[in-house]
Design a protein around this motif. Structure first.
Motif, PDB file in Angstrom:
ATOM      1  N   GLY A  28     109.704 -63.991  -4.628  1.00  0.00           N
ATOM      2  CA  GLY A  28     109.755 -63.543  -6.012  1.00  0.00           C
ATOM      3  C   GLY A  28     108.464 -62.856  -6.421  1.00  0.00           C
ATOM      4  O   GLY A  28     108.018 -61.902  -5.781  1.00  0.00           O
ATOM      5  N   GLN A  89     109.144 -58.804   1.193  1.00  0.00           N
ATOM      6  CA  GLN A  89     110.598 -58.710   1.183  1.00  0.00           C
ATOM      7  C   GLN A  89     110.988 -57.298   1.586  1.00  0.00           C
ATOM      8  O   GLN A  89     110.519 -56.326   0.991  1.00  0.00           O
ATOM      9  CB  GLN A  89     111.122 -59.051  -0.215  1.00  0.00           C
ATOM     10  CG  GLN A  89     110.816 -60.477  -0.610  1.00  0.00           C
ATOM     11  CD  GLN A  89     111.093 -60.795  -2.062  1.00  0.00           C
ATOM     12  OE1 GLN A  89     111.166 -61.932  -2.457  1.00  0.00           O
ATOM     13  NE2 GLN A  89     111.254 -59.773  -2.883  1.00  0.00           N
ATOM     14  N   ASP A  92     116.011 -55.367  -1.378  1.00  0.00           N
ATOM     15  CA  ASP A  92     116.121 -55.776  -2.776  1.00  0.00           C
ATOM     16  C   ASP A  92     116.846 -57.121  -2.826  1.00  0.00           C
ATOM     17  O   ASP A  92     117.990 -57.224  -2.367  1.00  0.00           O
ATOM     18  CB  ASP A  92     116.905 -54.725  -3.561  1.00  0.00           C
ATOM     19  CG  ASP A  92     116.893 -54.988  -5.057  1.00  0.00           C
ATOM     20  OD1 ASP A  92     116.647 -56.150  -5.453  1.00  0.00           O
ATOM     21  OD2 ASP A  92     117.125 -54.037  -5.821  1.00  0.00           O
ATOM     22  N   PRO A  93     116.197 -58.155  -3.385  1.00  0.00           N
ATOM     23  CA  PRO A  93     116.838 -59.473  -3.424  1.00  0.00           C
ATOM     24  C   PRO A  93     118.195 -59.458  -4.138  1.00  0.00           C
ATOM     25  O   PRO A  93     119.093 -60.240  -3.795  1.00  0.00           O
ATOM     26  CB  PRO A  93     115.820 -60.331  -4.201  1.00  0.00           C
ATOM     27  CG  PRO A  93     114.520 -59.640  -4.008  1.00  0.00           C
ATOM     28  CD  PRO A  93     114.847 -58.181  -3.944  1.00  0.00           C
ATOM     29  N   ARG A  94     118.365 -58.552  -5.107  1.00  0.00           N
ATOM     30  CA  ARG A  94     119.631 -58.494  -5.837  1.00  0.00           C
ATOM     31  C   ARG A  94     120.768 -57.978  -4.967  1.00  0.00           C
ATOM     32  O   ARG A  94     121.937 -58.272  -5.205  1.00  0.00           O
ATOM     33  CB  ARG A  94     119.474 -57.600  -7.065  1.00  0.00           C
ATOM     34  CG  ARG A  94     118.550 -58.183  -8.132  1.00  0.00           C
ATOM     35  CD  ARG A  94     118.210 -57.171  -9.196  1.00  0.00           C
ATOM     36  NE  ARG A  94     117.441 -56.053  -8.635  1.00  0.00           N
ATOM     37  CZ  ARG A  94     116.920 -55.080  -9.366  1.00  0.00           C
ATOM     38  NH1 ARG A  94     117.095 -55.070 -10.670  1.00  0.00           N
ATOM     39  NH2 ARG A  94     116.233 -54.107  -8.788  1.00  0.00           N
ATOM     40  N   ALA A  95     120.404 -57.178  -3.948  1.00  0.00           N
ATOM     41  CA  ALA A  95     121.443 -56.608  -3.084  1.00  0.00           C
ATOM     42  C   ALA A  95     121.601 -57.381  -1.776  1.00  0.00           C
ATOM     43  O   ALA A  95     122.480 -57.072  -0.975  1.00  0.00           O
ATOM     44  CB  ALA A  95     121.101 -55.146  -2.773  1.00  0.00           C
ATOM     45  N   GLN A  97     122.518 -60.146   0.965  1.00  0.00           N
ATOM     46  CA  GLN A  97     123.566 -61.116   1.241  1.00  0.00           C
ATOM     47  C   GLN A  97     122.961 -62.228   2.082  1.00  0.00           C
ATOM     48  O   GLN A  97     122.526 -62.009   3.194  1.00  0.00           O
ATOM     49  CB  GLN A  97     124.733 -60.457   1.977  1.00  0.00           C
ATOM     50  CG  GLN A  97     125.445 -59.397   1.147  1.00  0.00           C
ATOM     51  CD  GLN A  97     126.635 -58.811   1.875  1.00  0.00           C
ATOM     52  OE1 GLN A  97     126.826 -59.060   3.069  1.00  0.00           O
ATOM     53  NE2 GLN A  97     127.442 -58.032   1.159  1.00  0.00           N
ATOM     54  N   VAL A 100     116.972 -63.306   1.960  1.00  0.00           N
ATOM     55  CA  VAL A 100     116.347 -61.979   1.906  1.00  0.00           C
ATOM     56  C   VAL A 100     115.586 -61.712   3.209  1.00  0.00           C
ATOM     57  O   VAL A 100     114.871 -62.578   3.723  1.00  0.00           O
ATOM     58  CB  VAL A 100     115.365 -61.895   0.712  1.00  0.00           C
ATOM     59  CG1 VAL A 100     114.651 -60.548   0.695  1.00  0.00           C
ATOM     60  CG2 VAL A 100     116.106 -62.124  -0.588  1.00  0.00           C
ATOM     61  N   LYS A 474     114.908 -59.282 -21.355  1.00  0.00           N
ATOM     62  CA  LYS A 474     115.390 -59.083 -19.984  1.00  0.00           C
ATOM     63  C   LYS A 474     116.412 -60.141 -19.571  1.00  0.00           C
ATOM     64  O   LYS A 474     117.256 -59.890 -18.711  1.00  0.00           O
ATOM     65  CB  LYS A 474     114.195 -59.109 -19.013  1.00  0.00           C
ATOM     66  CG  LYS A 474     113.306 -57.883 -19.122  1.00  0.00           C
ATOM     67  CD  LYS A 474     112.202 -57.926 -18.061  1.00  0.00           C
ATOM     68  CE  LYS A 474     111.334 -56.671 -18.121  1.00  0.00           C
ATOM     69  NZ  LYS A 474     110.261 -56.670 -17.105  1.00  0.00           N
ATOM     70  N   GLU A 523     118.787 -48.582 -15.385  1.00  0.00           N
ATOM     71  CA  GLU A 523     118.660 -49.011 -13.991  1.00  0.00           C
ATOM     72  C   GLU A 523     118.851 -47.844 -13.039  1.00  0.00           C
ATOM     73  O   GLU A 523     118.129 -47.703 -12.055  1.00  0.00           O
ATOM     74  CB  GLU A 523     119.662 -50.123 -13.687  1.00  0.00           C
ATOM     75  CG  GLU A 523     119.374 -51.443 -14.381  1.00  0.00           C
ATOM     76  CD  GLU A 523     118.003 -51.991 -14.036  1.00  0.00           C
ATOM     77  OE1 GLU A 523     117.649 -51.987 -12.843  1.00  0.00           O
ATOM     78  OE2 GLU A 523     117.269 -52.411 -14.953  1.00  0.00           O
TER      79      GLU A 523
END
Length: 864
Positions: A28, A89, A92-95, A97, A100, A474, A523
């Motif tokens: 993070g 990292q 992208d942690p959001r993408a 699966q 990470v 946010k 975004e």
């Protein structure tokens, strides 16, 4: 049985690859450290040590630092002798699966730092690689990763190696595993015992592997183009260093564009003693830049120029043409007030291009760096125009080679917003008009915000809630905020989103749809801006060589204008350089002493040649100026060889191959050497390496031992220099017996420091005059220092007795008084006479004097 969590397994797998590093693991917004690394880091960084569930029975020790402040923590770890592996990292942690993807993107060591917040902008940060050859020879290579400088050379012995190590002051030393112990023992006896020594694989130092690494990086089929194909030892060192940088830096090292071969025949060798005694880069007493020659000469306007100036001061030229080219350029700038001031004014707006280039190569350049690069390039047309009006060869060469980089300027000017933030992930970095899609998304975002303002006004009117407002954060996105006192007026279509102490926050279907539109546009815009910036960065990377070449020319121009400014402000003159063996300085001045002291400096001449005046034997008291005089001669000669004007009314300077100094000494307790042993080691180095083209500055040879031993060594040293070396020599001594050498050897001339005596007091005139002296005035200097009067008086009595045995100026022992038979009439002196002889009148008080006179008169009356 307990099993490790996937994240901890990922950490331990990476840690296995870098066991000698502290692994900073990105989670993070923090870089975390675990187990022994955490315990070490918590102690060194003075941060809290916590724990984390890792799947084992016991919690893993853990500590962490914020990613945005990581540089300062890395700096502290490196300063304490640790290597740091940065694990980032990779997606992208959001993408992502599952877990990470992470990997080590760089290993930071003392010699591979590139962060501006850690580096000193006016100093190079070198990593030095040493390769052992046969017969005591060495190959070395050094690199400043923050600027892209990469050099190799070959050295003949340990002395040459230590000379280079001292000049470079590397932060990290790379050595083959098989030689690490031997090297550590050797460096443990020097000032480098605290330098980070890094053992590396033996195979990397093998000739084939080393050459392959170099050819691979520079994309060449042969090293002949670099002029080092025959320098096998140097190539082994350079190849190993390149392999190490590839392993640790994890990038293409685009900014290391050339391999420079250092030719020792082009530069004067300055050993550590000479650099220290002449105070070239720092003072003897305080080890500070202020008060050094570098401090005096540094009128540079750029960080690049400041770093280059230090290199130039420590590497005087040996070729007449190269020196005169610099002097021509400095003279032209000095004589034109317009050129001199215009250059200084323009250069002060140029940022550190060399280190910006390294951040391009590392992929760490941001929008702020791009703006600094653009503003620097924007100055180049002004510099180009100024140089176009010059006539000297060197300035004309700089003019013809200076690329204005206007295509890069136009790229940056059209793309990067002047108000861009430091980061590159949060948008607002691309100028309107550069990318149509970005412009469309910006417009959608702006229109959405205008719509929100209209919605807020409409809702206030419909609900009657005057303090209703629409806000955003946010976590919860957009919301309608209503205070508790107005909750009864909230319509049924409002859906509660968040409850606070004083208010409630709601959402509506209409607001939700607009939120998706606005945030989607935001975004999308950030993503497209990031992609656009990466393309700009890649284009800059393709032009690293051009920017680097431009930076080198700007740095050199900065040094030349610095020399010109110093020459103008201090009324320096151009030295006449020749290879004729004549050193003739008229009214020379010590450049630093003159600039610091407010009172007028007393100038002195210096004349040395190959025949009639090869050595000046200088006598006189301490504090009279002998050391200042000798140092000023050394500094004037050195300044001339770096292409700088000198403090004198005129100066004819012959080429010298080396400057040696032996001034002052101290114990070297670490290696068990006394003051005298240190002095003798320095003297041995000089006598064994000086040539007829060297300049020797020798102060108080032999003073570290007994008078007879010291006098003998000094006498023998003078004979050896004049008979076997014939180097130009300034030899200062308190052994005034040595003045007789002028009568014994051609080429030795006696000089002394003029002193005016007033009674028992002396006045230093600081003037070097022809002729020796048979007095050292040591007691007079001691009196000035404040020794008790009783000590001074007793010292004068001892001096009178000892002088009966000294050698006089004509070379003969002083005549001792013949012992004559006692005269019967005087053999038995009266008691009061004996008492009077023992009286010390210097310490006699008035009342004691009256009492003495009374007792003597009483004694005389009694005898009568």
């Amino acid at each position: 049985m307990a099993e490790l969590t996937p994240m901890m397994k990922q950490y331990l797998d990476l840690k296995q690859e870098y066991p000698d590093c502290i692994l900073m693991f990105r989670l993070g917004d923090f870089y975390e450290m675990f187990f022994e690394d955490a315990e070490t880091a918590a102690r060194v960084l003075e941060i809290a040590l916590t724990g984390r569930n890792c799947g084992l029975k016991e919690r893993a020790p853990m500590c962490g630092v914020p990613y945005h402040a990581v540089d300062s923590y890395i700096s502290k770890l490196i300063a304490n002798g640790y290597k740091v592996a940065i694990c980032d990292q990779l997606e992208d942690p959001r993408a992502a699966q599952g877990i990470v993807k992470r990997g080590v993107t760089r290993v930071v060591t003392p010699g591979t730092v590139v962060e501006n917040s850690i580096l000193n902008e006016s100093e190079n940060n070198y990593i030095l690689c040493v390769h052992y050859g046969e017969q005591g020879r060495y190959g070395i290579s050094y690199c400043d990763v923050s600027t892209g400088e990469f050099v190799l050379e070959e050295l003949e012995d340990d002395t040459a190696l230590f000379n280079e190590m001292t000049r470079l002051n590397p932060q990290e030393l790379l050595i083959a595993d098989s030689h690490a112990k031997e090297f550590l023992i050797m460096t443990g006896k020097t000032r480098f015992k605290n330098t980070f020594v890094n053992p590396y694989f033996d195979w990397a130092f093998e000739a084939k592997a080393a050459e392959k690494a170099l050819r691979g990086h520079f994309k060449v089929s042969s090293l002949k183009g670099f002029g080092c194909a025959e320098m096998v030892l140097g190539v082994c060192a350079a190849g190993a260093l390149m392999q190490y940088l590839i392993d640790t830096q994890k990038n293409a090292l685009l900014h290391i564009t050339t391999l420079r071969t250092l030719n020792e025949r082009a530069y004067m060798i300055l050993d550590p003693n000479t650099r220290r005694n002449l105070e070239l880069t720092q003072t003897l007493m305080e080890n500070s830049k202020r008060g050094s020659l570098l401090w005096l000469l540094d009128k540079t306007q750029t960080a690049m120029g400041a770093r280059l100036l230090k290199k130039i001061v420590l590497q005087p030229l040996k070729h007449l043409d190269a020196i005169n080219e610099r002097l021509d350029a400095v003279g032209e700038i000095r004589e034109s007030i317009y050129l001199r001031e215009s250059l200084a004014d323009s250069l002060k707006h140029v940022y550190d291009l060399e280190r910006i280039i390294s951040r391009i190569s590392y992929g760490s350049i941001d929008a702020k760096d791009c703006l600094s690069l653009k503003r620097s390039i924007g100055i180049l047309p002004e510099l180009h125009k100024l140089l176009g009006e010059t006539k000297s060869v060197l300035l004309s060469r700089l003019y013809s080679g200076l690329d204005s980089l206007q295509d890069i300027y136009e790229l940056l000017d059209s793309s990067i917003s002047e108000d861009a933030p430091a980061g590159i992930m949060d948008g607002n970095i691309i100028k309107p008009g550069y990318d149509k899609e970005i412009d469309r998304l910006i417009s959608a975002s702006k229109n959405g915000k205008a719509w929100l303002a209209e919605l807020e006004a409409r809702e206030k009117e419909e609900t009657g809630i005057k303090n209703l407002k629409i806000g955003y954060n946010k976590v919860f996105g957009y919301y309608i905020e209503v205070t508790k006192s107005n909750l009864s007026q909230v319509p049924y279509r409002y859906l509660r989103k968040q409850t606070l102490v004083n208010c409630e926050r709601y959402i509506t279907e209409e607001l939700k749809e607009m939120e998706d539109t606005i945030l989607g546009a935001e975004e999308r815009r950030k993503a497209i801006e990031y992609e656009a910036f990466l393309k700009i960065r890649d284009m800059l990377g393709e032009n690293v060589g051009r920017i680097q070449s431009c930076a080198a020319r700007v740095a050199f121009l900065d040094v030349l204008q610095s020399f010109a400014c110093v020459a103008y402000e201090n009324a320096y003159v151009r030295p006449e350089m020749a290879d004729d063996g004549l050193l003739d300085i008229r009214n020379g001045r010590h450049p630093v002493v003159e600039s610091i002291r407010r009172q007028e400096f007393v100038p002195n001449d210096a004349l040395l040649n190959d025949d009639t005046q090869n050595m000046l034997l200088i006598t006189g008291p301490n504090m009279a100026g002998k050391s200042t005089y000798m140092r000023q001669v050394g500094l004037i000669v050195l300044m001339a060889h770096i292409g700088c004007f000198v403090p004198a009314s005129s100066a004819h300077i012959c080429l010298v191959d080396r400057i040696f100094t032996r001034v002052g000494a101290s114990d070297d307790l670490a290696s068990g050497q006394s003051t005298f042993m240190v002095e003798m080691n320095e003297l041995a180095n000089i006598l064994n390496n000086a040539t007829p083209k060297s300049l020797l500055i020798l102060d108080e040879i032999g003073r570290g031992t007994s008078t007879t031993d010291g006098l003998s060594i000094a006498w023998a040293s003078v004979e050896y220099i004049i008979n076997n070396i014939r180097a130009k020599t300034l030899f200062a001594t308190h052994y005034h017996e040595l003045v007789e050498l002028e009568n014994m050897f051609d080429g030795i001339c006696n000089y002394s420091v003029a002193v005016k005596e007033v009674g028992h007091d002396i006045i230093f005139l600081h003037k070097i005059v022809k002729g020796g002296t048979d007095r050292s005035f040591g007691i007079d200097v001691a009196k000035l220092a404040g020794l008790p009067e009783e000590v001074i008086s007793q010292a004068r009595i001892f001096l009178d007795r000892l002088q009966e045995y000294e050698i006089s100026l004509n070379g003969l022992p002083r005549e001792r008084k013949e012992e004559k038979p006692e005269n019967p009439s005087t053999s038995a002196l009266p008691a009061y006479i004996a008492e009077l002889k023992n009286v010390n009148i210097d310490t006699l008080t008035p009342i004691e004097a009256l009492n003495l006179v009374y007792s003597l008169k009483k004694e005389l009356n009694h005898e009568a």
